[in-house]
Structures are given as structure tokens and as C-alpha cells.
Write a protein that holds these residues in place. Structure first.
Motif, PDB file in Angstrom:
ATOM      1  N   ALA A 177      15.308   3.322 -44.071  1.00 43.75           N
ATOM      2  CA  ALA A 177      14.589   4.524 -44.502  1.00 43.75           C
ATOM      3  C   ALA A 177      15.609   5.630 -44.731  1.00 43.75           C
ATOM      4  CB  ALA A 177      13.560   4.937 -43.455  1.00 43.75           C
ATOM      5  N   TRP A 178      15.284   6.556 -45.613  1.00 49.57           N
ATOM      6  CA  TRP A 178      16.236   7.625 -45.919  1.00 49.57           C
ATOM      7  C   TRP A 178      15.478   8.903 -46.248  1.00 49.57           C
ATOM      8  CZ3 TRP A 178      15.573   3.096 -48.602  1.00 49.57           C
ATOM      9  CH2 TRP A 178      14.961   3.187 -49.844  1.00 49.57           C
ATOM     10  N   SER A 179      16.200  10.010 -46.102  1.00 45.15           N
ATOM     11  CA  SER A 179      15.633  11.330 -46.383  1.00 45.15           C
ATOM     12  C   SER A 179      16.797  12.299 -46.543  1.00 45.15           C
ATOM     13  CB  SER A 179      14.708  11.784 -45.241  1.00 45.15           C
ATOM     14  OG  SER A 179      15.433  11.888 -44.030  1.00 45.15           O
ATOM     15  N   TYR A 186      15.778   5.469 -56.535  1.00 47.99           N
ATOM     16  CA  TYR A 186      16.641   5.069 -55.419  1.00 47.99           C
ATOM     17  C   TYR A 186      16.983   3.588 -55.537  1.00 47.99           C
ATOM     18  CZ  TYR A 186      15.245   9.472 -53.250  1.00 47.99           C
ATOM     19  OH  TYR A 186      15.032  10.797 -53.005  1.00 47.99           O
ATOM     20  N   ASN A 229      10.761   5.363 -56.526  1.00 46.36           N
ATOM     21  CA  ASN A 229      10.701   6.619 -55.765  1.00 46.36           C
ATOM     22  C   ASN A 229      10.479   6.408 -54.273  1.00 46.36           C
ATOM     23  OD1 ASN A 229       9.041   7.685 -58.600  1.00 46.36           O
ATOM     24  ND2 ASN A 229      10.937   8.662 -57.964  1.00 46.36           N
ATOM     25  N   ARG A 230      10.367   5.174 -53.838  1.00 49.77           N
ATOM     26  CA  ARG A 230      10.137   4.905 -52.413  1.00 49.77           C
ATOM     27  C   ARG A 230      11.327   5.373 -51.573  1.00 49.77           C
ATOM     28  NH1 ARG A 230       9.547  -1.175 -52.990  1.00 49.77           N
ATOM     29  NH2 ARG A 230      10.153  -1.086 -50.790  1.00 49.77           N
ATOM     30  N   THR A 231      11.039   5.695 -50.344  1.00 43.82           N
ATOM     31  CA  THR A 231      12.107   6.116 -49.419  1.00 43.82           C
ATOM     32  C   THR A 231      12.224   5.155 -48.245  1.00 43.82           C
ATOM     33  OG1 THR A 231      10.543   7.573 -48.278  1.00 43.82           O
ATOM     34  CG2 THR A 231      11.917   8.552 -50.033  1.00 43.82           C
ATOM     35  N   GLU A 232      11.827   3.911 -48.443  1.00 45.98           N
ATOM     36  CA  GLU A 232      12.035   2.878 -47.425  1.00 45.98           C
ATOM     37  C   GLU A 232      12.161   1.541 -48.132  1.00 45.98           C
ATOM     38  OE1 GLU A 232       7.963   2.780 -48.539  1.00 45.98           O
ATOM     39  OE2 GLU A 232       8.937   4.484 -47.507  1.00 45.98           O
ATOM     40  N   ALA A 288      20.783   7.710 -54.783  1.00 48.25           N
ATOM     41  CA  ALA A 288      19.777   8.501 -55.512  1.00 48.25           C
ATOM     42  C   ALA A 288      20.364   8.826 -56.890  1.00 48.25           C
ATOM     43  CB  ALA A 288      19.443   9.768 -54.756  1.00 48.25           C
TER      44      ALA A 288
END
Length: 321
Positions: free
Chosen positions: A28-30, A42, A63-66, A85
Motif C-alpha cells: 500500500a502507498w500514500s 501507479y 489509480n489504485r493505491t494497493e 506514480a
């Protein structure tokens, strides 16, 4: 025209270490600083260094963040999971997180039961608590993350009822099995990748006291009448214990069984005879010597012997011709 910012970007993994092939590992990222989130795509890759994709090519995730990594055959040692990104213009920013690949179980250690001498570490009384500690468990690939322990009957093939103790290397436990017999203490070490190894310590739960043969007290004439006010001698046969061996004999002298009014309990080791001096005895009185045999589990058996102190010579008689 600017690339997504990575100063605040954070990549998180659901595990710090893993075996190969890689089990399901969540990524996961942010924190990527993006001007137009809807335009960012991503990608995730795995490499031997941050930002490289030599172990897993870049996989687009939209566009997912996991993302979930699974089933990869990876070399032992550190690898890097990278997240990129990227704008449609090709401008991109990348952030990475290290993952240790460890497929080797930890090195087994040794287990000790804490017992004060002369008690034997491998012997336990049927109602005593166990004080355990262990050492020597090592992991060269990652690190030992947790320990579990269990106490099981020897030869029991059932799955042990493990009790977790975190990263502590000691435990105090009241045995669930108190019947006399043979048992095993198991300690299991689990490393950060989930590899496990266990070590064992064999114990004997002793439910019976040592059996002591007759003890005899005598003076110079080898009778139970003593002609000294300061010294007596005693001897006995070796005590019998079928579970845990005898580790010490102790003697005391007083006016009754277990009495210590003349001599407090004194250890004589494993000797089967003793010469007791510096006593204060009185003429004409009877005394009791108490012998205690202590086994390795801390259980004791007793035997006693009564003796008379007589320091006077017989009255002279008459001789007739």
C-alpha cells in the motif's frame, strides 16, 4: 511538466520479511504529491535495488493505491518493492520499501529449567511450577520475531497447545500434567518470514519420595548406646528412587523426629555415613537422629534412629574363688 512528488510518499508492506516463493504480501502507498490525481497511473515492481524492476517488471495498477504480490521466486537477502506514480506525459516519481527474503529456519537453541543446586534441572516435583529460560536461537536471514512454548507428555504425537510469549526468552508455567512420568518442554522460534524451528528439554515429573533403608547410630562399641557427650556416628544404606536420583543427604539431632535442638539439618552430600562432632549431649538422655534423603525433584524421604547417651562405667562387682 512536473513529476509527482515523492518527498512525503510512503510505501507500506504487510510483512518485513518473507520466504520464497513469496506468499501473499500486501503493498500500500500514500503521500505522492500529484497535481491531477485522476491522470496518475501507479505501477509496482520488485528489484535488487530501489527503483529497479529486474525481479518483477513494472505492473500497472491504475489509480489504485494497493496491490498484492504473490508467488514470486526471489533470491535470499534484501529486495526492494518500488511504487511509481506517473503522468501521461511520462513524468514519474518513485518510492521504495525493503523486503527481506528468508527461506531458512532459525538455528535451534537450548532450553534450561532454573533450579537451585542440588536439585536436578531435569526433575520436577508433581506440584511444582516450572521456571524456564532459553537461548541460542538465531536467524541469519531476518530475525527471531516470537517464541511459543508447550509442555507435553513424552511420545505424544498430538499438536502441542502452544502458549505465546512474544520475544521473551523465559517463562514461568504451572504444568497442566502432574502425573508422574516423562515429559518434554518445547520452545518454538518463529522468524520474521514465518520460518520455524523448535528445541526440546526432557523432564521427569516425580511423584514419590525416596525410600530410605534403616539408619543406625552408634558409639565406639557400635551399639545404639553412645558413651560420648560430643560425638556420634551414623550410617545408612543408599536410598532408592526409581524416577529421580537422590542428590543429597541431611542429618539432624534432637529430642524427637525432625527435632533440631542439638544439631540443625546438616548436608553430608551423597555419603552413606557421617561422624557428627561438637554436639552437646547429656548423660542418661535419649536422642533421635533424623536422616533426610533429597531427590532431584526436591522430594524428601525420612528415617530416624534413637540412641541413649551413657557415659558411666558399670559398677564393679565381686569375684569369688
Amino acid at each position: 511538466s512536473a513529476a509527482p512528488g515523492t518527498a512525503e510518499a510512503v510505501v507500506r508492506l504487510s510483512r518485513a520479511a518473507a520466504p520464497s516463493p513469496l506468499p501473499a504480501t500486501e503493498v500500500a502507498w500514500s503521500g505522492f504529491d500529484v497535481f491531477a490525481p485522476a491522470l496518475v497511473e501507479y505501477s509496482v515492481a520488485v528489484g535488487l535495488r530501489p527503483g529497479l524492476a529486474d525481479l518483477l517488471p513494472w505492473a500497472a495498477v491504475g489509480n489504485r493505491t494497493e496491490y498484492v504480490l504473490s508467488g514470486l521466486s526471489l533470491p535470499a537477502g534484501p529486495v526492494w518493492v518500488s511504487v511509481r506514480a506517473q503522468y501521461p506525459s511520462g513524468r514519474a516519481g518513485t518510492s521504495s520499501h525493503r523486503l527481506v527474503i528468508d527461506s531458512t529456519a532459525p538455528v535451534p537453541g537450548t532450553i534450561q529449567r532454573l533450579a537451585l543446586p542440588p536439585l536436578a534441572p531435569q526433575c520436577v516435583a508433581n506440584v511444582s511450577a516450572l521456571e524456564l529460560q532459553w537461548s541460542g536461537f538465531e536467524d541469519r536471514g531476518s530475525f527471531v520475531a516470537s517464541y511459543d512454548f508447550a509442555v507435553v507428555p513424552a511420545g505424544d504425537a498430538a499438536e502441542p497447545d502452544w502458549e505465546a510469549v512474544g520475544r521473551r526468552t523465559y517463562a514461568a508455567v504451572e504444568p497442566r500434567h502432574r502425573e508422574a512420568g516423562e515429559y518434554r518442554v518445547l520452545v518454538r522460534a518463529t522468524d520474521a518470514a514465518g520460518n520455524r524451528v523448535q528445541s526440546a528439554l526432557d523432564l521427569v515429573v516425580d511423584g514419590s519420595e525416596p525410600e530410605i533403608p534403616r539408619v543406625a547410630v552408634y558409639g565406639a562399641a557400635r551399639s545404639n548406646t553412645v558413651a560420648s557427650l560430643t560425638e556420634v556416628r551414623a550410617e545408612w544404606g543408599a536410598a532408592n528412587d526409581t524416577e529421580c536420583a537422590v542428590v543429597d543427604y541431611m542429618v539432624a539431632v534432637g529430642h524427637g523426629p525432625d527435632s533440631v535442638t542439638v544439631l540443625p539439618y546438616t548436608s553430608v552430600g551423597l555419603a552413606t555415613r557421617a561422624r557428627l562432632g561438637n554436639l552437646t549431649l547429656r548423660h542418661g538422655q535419649r536422642y533421635v537422629l533424623t536422616l533426610v534423603a533429597l531427590n532431584g525433584a526436591g522430594l524428601s524421604g525420612r528415617a530416624t534412629a534413637t540412641f541413649l547417651v551413657d557415659t558411666t562405667a558399670p559398677l564393679p562387682g565381686e569375684v569369688y574363688l
